[in-house]
Design an enzyme around this catalytic site. Structure first.
Site, PDB file in Angstrom:
ATOM      1  N   GLN B 121       0.838  -1.193   0.000  1.00  0.00           N
ATOM      2  CA  GLN B 121       0.000   0.000   0.000  1.00  0.00           C
ATOM      3  C   GLN B 121       0.878   1.250   0.000  1.00  0.00           C
ATOM      4  O   GLN B 121       1.527   1.544   1.004  1.00  0.00           O
ATOM      5  CB  GLN B 121      -0.892  -0.001   1.251  1.00  0.00           C
ATOM      6  CG  GLN B 121      -1.838   1.178   1.318  1.00  0.00           C
ATOM      7  CD  GLN B 121      -2.570   1.224   2.652  1.00  0.00           C
ATOM      8  OE1 GLN B 121      -1.951   1.307   3.699  1.00  0.00           O
ATOM      9  NE2 GLN B 121      -3.883   1.157   2.610  1.00  0.00           N
ATOM     10  N   SER B 156       4.446  -1.194   4.113  1.00  0.00           N
ATOM     11  CA  SER B 156       4.621  -2.555   4.644  1.00  0.00           C
ATOM     12  C   SER B 156       4.834  -3.542   3.498  1.00  0.00           C
ATOM     13  O   SER B 156       4.184  -3.425   2.449  1.00  0.00           O
ATOM     14  CB  SER B 156       3.383  -2.983   5.445  1.00  0.00           C
ATOM     15  OG  SER B 156       3.120  -2.056   6.463  1.00  0.00           O
ATOM     16  N   GLU B 239     -10.162  -1.431   5.532  1.00  0.00           N
ATOM     17  CA  GLU B 239      -9.021  -1.549   6.420  1.00  0.00           C
ATOM     18  C   GLU B 239      -9.473  -1.514   7.880  1.00  0.00           C
ATOM     19  O   GLU B 239      -9.052  -2.308   8.694  1.00  0.00           O
ATOM     20  CB  GLU B 239      -8.042  -0.412   6.134  1.00  0.00           C
ATOM     21  CG  GLU B 239      -6.808  -0.420   7.017  1.00  0.00           C
ATOM     22  CD  GLU B 239      -5.708   0.512   6.514  1.00  0.00           C
ATOM     23  OE1 GLU B 239      -6.000   1.406   5.704  1.00  0.00           O
ATOM     24  OE2 GLU B 239      -4.570   0.348   6.952  1.00  0.00           O
TER      25      GLU B 239
HETATM   26  C1  FAD Z   1       3.624  -0.542  11.399  1.00  0.00           C
HETATM   27  C2  FAD Z   1       3.138   0.460  10.399  1.00  0.00           C
HETATM   28  C3  FAD Z   1       2.805   0.047   9.130  1.00  0.00           C
HETATM   29  C4  FAD Z   1       2.359   0.956   8.172  1.00  0.00           C
HETATM   30  N1  FAD Z   1       2.089   0.505   6.922  1.00  0.00           N
HETATM   31  C5  FAD Z   1       1.733   1.395   5.972  1.00  0.00           C
HETATM   32  C6  FAD Z   1       1.545   0.970   4.626  1.00  0.00           C
HETATM   33  O1  FAD Z   1       1.679  -0.200   4.322  1.00  0.00           O
HETATM   34  N2  FAD Z   1       1.228   1.874   3.689  1.00  0.00           N
HETATM   35  C7  FAD Z   1       1.041   3.185   4.010  1.00  0.00           C
HETATM   36  O2  FAD Z   1       0.702   3.964   3.132  1.00  0.00           O
HETATM   37  N3  FAD Z   1       1.221   3.647   5.277  1.00  0.00           N
HETATM   38  C8  FAD Z   1       1.576   2.776   6.261  1.00  0.00           C
HETATM   39  N4  FAD Z   1       1.777   3.224   7.545  1.00  0.00           N
HETATM   40  C9  FAD Z   1       1.686   4.657   7.803  1.00  0.00           C
HETATM   41  C10 FAD Z   1       0.596   5.106   8.732  1.00  0.00           C
HETATM   42  O3  FAD Z   1      -0.634   5.111   8.082  1.00  0.00           O
HETATM   43  C11 FAD Z   1       0.991   6.503   9.223  1.00  0.00           C
HETATM   44  O4  FAD Z   1       2.136   6.358  10.025  1.00  0.00           O
HETATM   45  C12 FAD Z   1      -0.081   7.174  10.035  1.00  0.00           C
HETATM   46  O5  FAD Z   1      -1.189   7.489   9.228  1.00  0.00           O
HETATM   47  C13 FAD Z   1       0.423   8.448  10.712  1.00  0.00           C
HETATM   48  O6  FAD Z   1       1.078   9.298   9.829  1.00  0.00           O
HETATM   49  P1  FAD Z   1       2.529   9.857  10.184  1.00  0.00           P
HETATM   50  O7  FAD Z   1       3.395   8.706  10.509  1.00  0.00           O
HETATM   51  O8  FAD Z   1       2.955  10.757   9.089  1.00  0.00           O
HETATM   52  O9  FAD Z   1       2.350  10.704  11.511  1.00  0.00           O
HETATM   53  P2  FAD Z   1       1.850  12.194  11.613  1.00  0.00           P
HETATM   54  O10 FAD Z   1       0.674  12.406  10.755  1.00  0.00           O
HETATM   55  O11 FAD Z   1       3.018  13.119  11.456  1.00  0.00           O
HETATM   56  O12 FAD Z   1       1.364  12.220  13.124  1.00  0.00           O
HETATM   57  C14 FAD Z   1       2.272  12.426  14.231  1.00  0.00           C
HETATM   58  C15 FAD Z   1       1.424  12.654  15.479  1.00  0.00           C
HETATM   59  O13 FAD Z   1       0.606  13.810  15.309  1.00  0.00           O
HETATM   60  C16 FAD Z   1      -0.744  13.482  15.498  1.00  0.00           C
HETATM   61  N5  FAD Z   1      -1.573  14.246  14.576  1.00  0.00           N
HETATM   62  C17 FAD Z   1      -1.407  14.456  13.247  1.00  0.00           C
HETATM   63  N6  FAD Z   1      -2.409  15.145  12.735  1.00  0.00           N
HETATM   64  C18 FAD Z   1      -3.265  15.391  13.744  1.00  0.00           C
HETATM   65  C19 FAD Z   1      -4.523  16.040  13.855  1.00  0.00           C
HETATM   66  N7  FAD Z   1      -5.156  16.578  12.834  1.00  0.00           N
HETATM   67  N8  FAD Z   1      -5.092  16.075  15.075  1.00  0.00           N
HETATM   68  C20 FAD Z   1      -4.515  15.508  16.156  1.00  0.00           C
HETATM   69  N9  FAD Z   1      -3.350  14.879  16.120  1.00  0.00           N
HETATM   70  C21 FAD Z   1      -2.733  14.815  14.917  1.00  0.00           C
HETATM   71  C22 FAD Z   1      -0.854  11.995  15.220  1.00  0.00           C
HETATM   72  O14 FAD Z   1      -1.966  11.418  15.889  1.00  0.00           O
HETATM   73  C23 FAD Z   1       0.455  11.490  15.758  1.00  0.00           C
HETATM   74  O15 FAD Z   1       0.337  11.295  17.141  1.00  0.00           O
HETATM   75  C24 FAD Z   1       2.222   2.325   8.519  1.00  0.00           C
HETATM   76  C25 FAD Z   1       2.554   2.746   9.813  1.00  0.00           C
HETATM   77  C26 FAD Z   1       3.017   1.836  10.746  1.00  0.00           C
HETATM   78  C27 FAD Z   1       3.360   2.329  12.118  1.00  0.00           C
END
Ligand code: FAD
Lengths: 290, 377
Positions: B121, B156, B239
């Site tokens: 994805q 992933s 999902e």
């Molecule tokens: C084990 C794992 C597998 C994954 N696999 C995939 C995959 O296969 N494909 C894929 O596309 N993605 C994947 N992801 C990505 C995952 O969807 C994102 O990590 C997640 O959506 C958060 O985005 P970010 O890491 O950019 O964090 P950020 O968006 O930068 O968030 C950081 C912090 O800020 C908070 N935050 C951000 N915006 C807001 C808001 N509006 N209000 C309140 N709090 C907020 C969040 O809750 C978090 O605590 C994976 C993640 C993990 C951990």
């Protein structure tokens, strides 16, 4: 598997909700706080509506419904904070003459030693000798403590119906919080647009809906372990929900006038029934080794 | 309101149980968690066995209740998890089935079902995580191809994937939700570079994917051009709605193991710990009931999972972390030893409140879409 309310169950719930709204709405609630005495006329009306005889078989003059229906009805009673020894009278409906009709008010010495509504009761089940009045935290639930009562296992049906009342509170305080969060403005916008407030409300819903699934399932299975689980979830949903609702209301939430305090205090009273949740936790722990 | 299964459902359960008892002993030994090619082969081999036995379709065409039974029975029997097949079977497959053309369905669905192709994805980007619609990976039209440049992160299974469900920006001038398209990108295409990332658990679960002038045929676009956000919402509802059913069963099993371990090592005599385990029993029983409730609701509404999934995900992801914290309490000093079972699980449980939409984002969804609170900052 159709783990959703049936048409009949939805109709029952809506019917009870309508009766309670007409007979015990917001004004009646406030009047009851000012004069906390049992409303005998209301009690008889509840009796006539089948509230107490709900689970008594039709052959014995009851409504002949089951635990799931009783849970829905107690949930509605919990929502509106209906006062009185509802549970004790309901449990006595098939045993104490007049209880089913709401002619006789029944109080019960709880396994934890508490008695609700002792002085208003016509019949007391259990040993209440030497009972001492407490200055009850809940203005709508007079309490006594019975020193002679020995702790014993709680009746699972009583635990489940209490959980149903807690579910009613959990749902109601979530609604109240959301209503307030939509209407109250600060910094030029509804406070519900602020995430700190929004997230409190979301958690209230998550707790209430998880508790709902547990309570309804326990009503279907009538399994004591399911009932113990339902109780823990529902207590948490009601107590935490009411606290968070006070928080969302700000200063107003800390006033006597605000309905929320009544929900919090009633939730505390119900959470003590049967001696509190420890017994349920132990039961659930032992179940893990089964 | 009832929790009884129909005779047909019970028959399905019995047949499946019988098959599992015969099939599971024929599985090859489990590969090590670090051996990705080995894991790919193992997971696809299992999917092939399901296909041959007639169970491959269960995630897509079966009724929600049948699927629930499938996940309950396979987990209870200790069958392999979807693993590397996760994205294909649970996201991309259902999305293509719902939104793809007949040719697209013919091209991509059978290999997923037969356990021949692995999907990943490609949604998240370094600067677009929670704010997914802020994605910048660009797809420029050139004849019958899109030319894609940008990068994806936290992908992933990227190292072993054949295909990527890729979100790209096809109209940079449009409002941010309007200019996105959903493409199926072959991972073998020239210009795709995968760099594994190491997780805090020490494993390489996900990767960074760099895309430099990658040519993807326009025919690989699922849904209309610039309509990818809507297609994505279809993917995400799958999902969140149904991904965790088997895991609840697994957590309940772990809880039983915890209690037995505690009894063996003496920790059971600690009433505080014992009651904590009792409370977790209540928690996971309730989560199982909530699952049955959501499944029944989905069945009543024609199968598409609703917002109940967000309520479930919020509660479950935190409960899972509490479960493995309790496991650490049962293990005592052993909880610092990576060789102990549960320690890796404790570490990986940290991802549950982040992946597939963080808890903060889920709370926004519940508050705005279920409770109707105003959108805000
Ligand atoms: C084990 C794992 C597998 C994954 N696999 C995939 C995959 O296969 N494909 C894929 O596309 N993605 C994947 N992801 C990505 C995952 O969807 C994102 O990590 C997640 O959506 C958060 O985005 P970010 O890491 O950019 O964090 P950020 O968006 O930068 O968030 C950081 C912090 O800020 C908070 N935050 C951000 N915006 C807001 C808001 N509006 N209000 C309140 N709090 C907020 C969040 O809750 C978090 O605590 C994976 C993640 C993990 C951990």
């Amino acid at each position: 598997m159709r783990f959703q309310l049936t048409g009949d169950q939805l109709a029952l719930r809506d019917g009870v909700r309508a009766v309670l709204a007409r007979r015990f709405g917001g004004e009646a609630l406030r009047a009851a706080v000012d004069d906390p005495r049992l409303d005998r006329a209301l009690w008889r009306e509840l009796g006539a509506a089948g509230f107490f005889s709900l689970r008594v078989p039709e052959a014995r003059g009851g409504v002949g419904l089951g635990l799931p229906e009783a849970v829905l009805v107690f949930e509605e009673a919990g929502r509106v904070l209906l006062p009185g020894p509802l549970l004790a009278t309901h449990l006595a409906a098939d045993v104490v003459p007049g209880a089913a009709e709401g002619e006789v008010v029944v109080a019960d010495v709880d396994p934890g030693g508490l008695v609700e509504w002792l002085e208003e009761a016509d019949v007391v089940r259990g040993d209440a000798t030497g009972a001492v009045a407490l200055k009850s935290v809940d203005p709508l639930t007079p309490l006594h403590r019975a020193p002679g009562a020995h702790a014993r296992a709680a009746d699972p049906v009583a635990v489940l119906l209490t959980a149903a009342e807690q579910l009613g509170t959990a749902t109601r305080v979530c609604e109240l919080a959301v209503q307030h969060a939509r209407a109250r403005e600060q910094f030029g916008q509804p406070i519900g647009a602020f995430q700190a407030v929004k997230h409190l409300c979301a958690q209230m819903l998550v707790r209430a809906e998880t508790a709902r699934a547990a309570v309804y399932a326990a009503a279907v299975t009538a399994d004591p372990v399911d009932i113990a689980a339902a109780r823990l979830l529902a207590d948490e949903a009601a107590e935490r929900g009411a606290r968070d609702c006070v928080q969302v209301h700000g200063g107003m939430g800390f006033t006597w006038e605000c309905e929320v305090q009544l929900h919090l205090k009633r939730a505390w009273v119900r959470a003590r029934r049967g001696g509190g949740g420890a017994e349920s936790e132990e039961l659930l722990a032992v179940d893990l080794l089964a | 309101m009832d929790l009884a299964y129909t005779p047909e459902e019970e028959e399905f359960r019995a047949r499946l149980r019988e098959w599992l008892a015969k099939a599971l002993p024929t599985l090859p030994p489990k590969p090590s968690p670090q051996d990705w090619p080995g894991r790919r082969a193992y997971d696809l081999g299992w999917q092939r066995m399901l296909y041959d036995a007639g169970y491959a379709h269960v995630h897509w065409d079966a009724s929600p209740t049948t699927r629930l039974i499938f996940l309950e029975e396979t987990e209870t029997a200790g069958a392999p998890y979807v693993g590397a097949g996760f994205v294909g079977l649970l996201h991309a497959g259902p999305t293509i089935a719902a939104e793809g053309t007949p040719e697209q369905r013919e091209r991509w669905l059978p290999p997923i079902l037969r356990g021949e192709e692995v999907w990943c994805q490609g949604f998240s980007e370094p600067d677009a995580g929670s704010d997914l619609a802020a994605l910048r990976t660009r797809a420029r039209r050139d004849g019958d191809d899109y030319v894609v440049t940008g990068s994806k992160i936290w992908t992933s299974h990227a190292e072993v994937a054949d295909w990527c469900e890729l979100l790209v920006r096809t109209d940079p001038a449009a409002p941010k939700h309007r200019g996105i398209s959903w493409l199926a990108m072959p991972m073998s295409a020239p210009g795709v570079v995968v760099r594994p990332l190491r997780t805090l658990a020490g494993s390489a679960e996900f990767a960074e994917v760099f895309l430099d002038e990658v040519r993807v045929p326009v025919a690989n676009r699922v849904g209309e051009e610039n309509d990818g956000w809507r297609v994505t919402m279809v993917t995400l509802s799958f999902e969140r709605g149904t991904a965790f059913v088997g895991e609840v069963v697994a957590c309940r099993r772990v809880l039983g193991e915890l209690a037995r371990t505690a009894r063996e090592n003496g920790r059971w005599d600690d009433a505080v710990l014992r009651r904590r385990l009792g409370r977790l029993n209540a928690e996971f029983r309730a989560l199982w009931r909530l699952t049955q409730w959501n499944v029944s609701a989905a069945e009543a509404s024609g199968g598409v999972p609703g917002v109940g999934g967000s309520v479930f995900k919020l509660r479950y992801s935190h409960a899972r972390q509490e479960l493995f914290d309790a496991a650490a309490e049962v293990l005592g000093a052993e909880s610092l030893d990576l060789e102990q079972s549960w320690v890796l699980e404790r570490l990986s449980s940290l991802s549950y409140t982040i992946a597939a939409g963080t808890s903060q984002i889920q709370r926004n969804i519940v508050a705005e879409r279920v409770l109707g609170l105003p959108k805000g900052r």
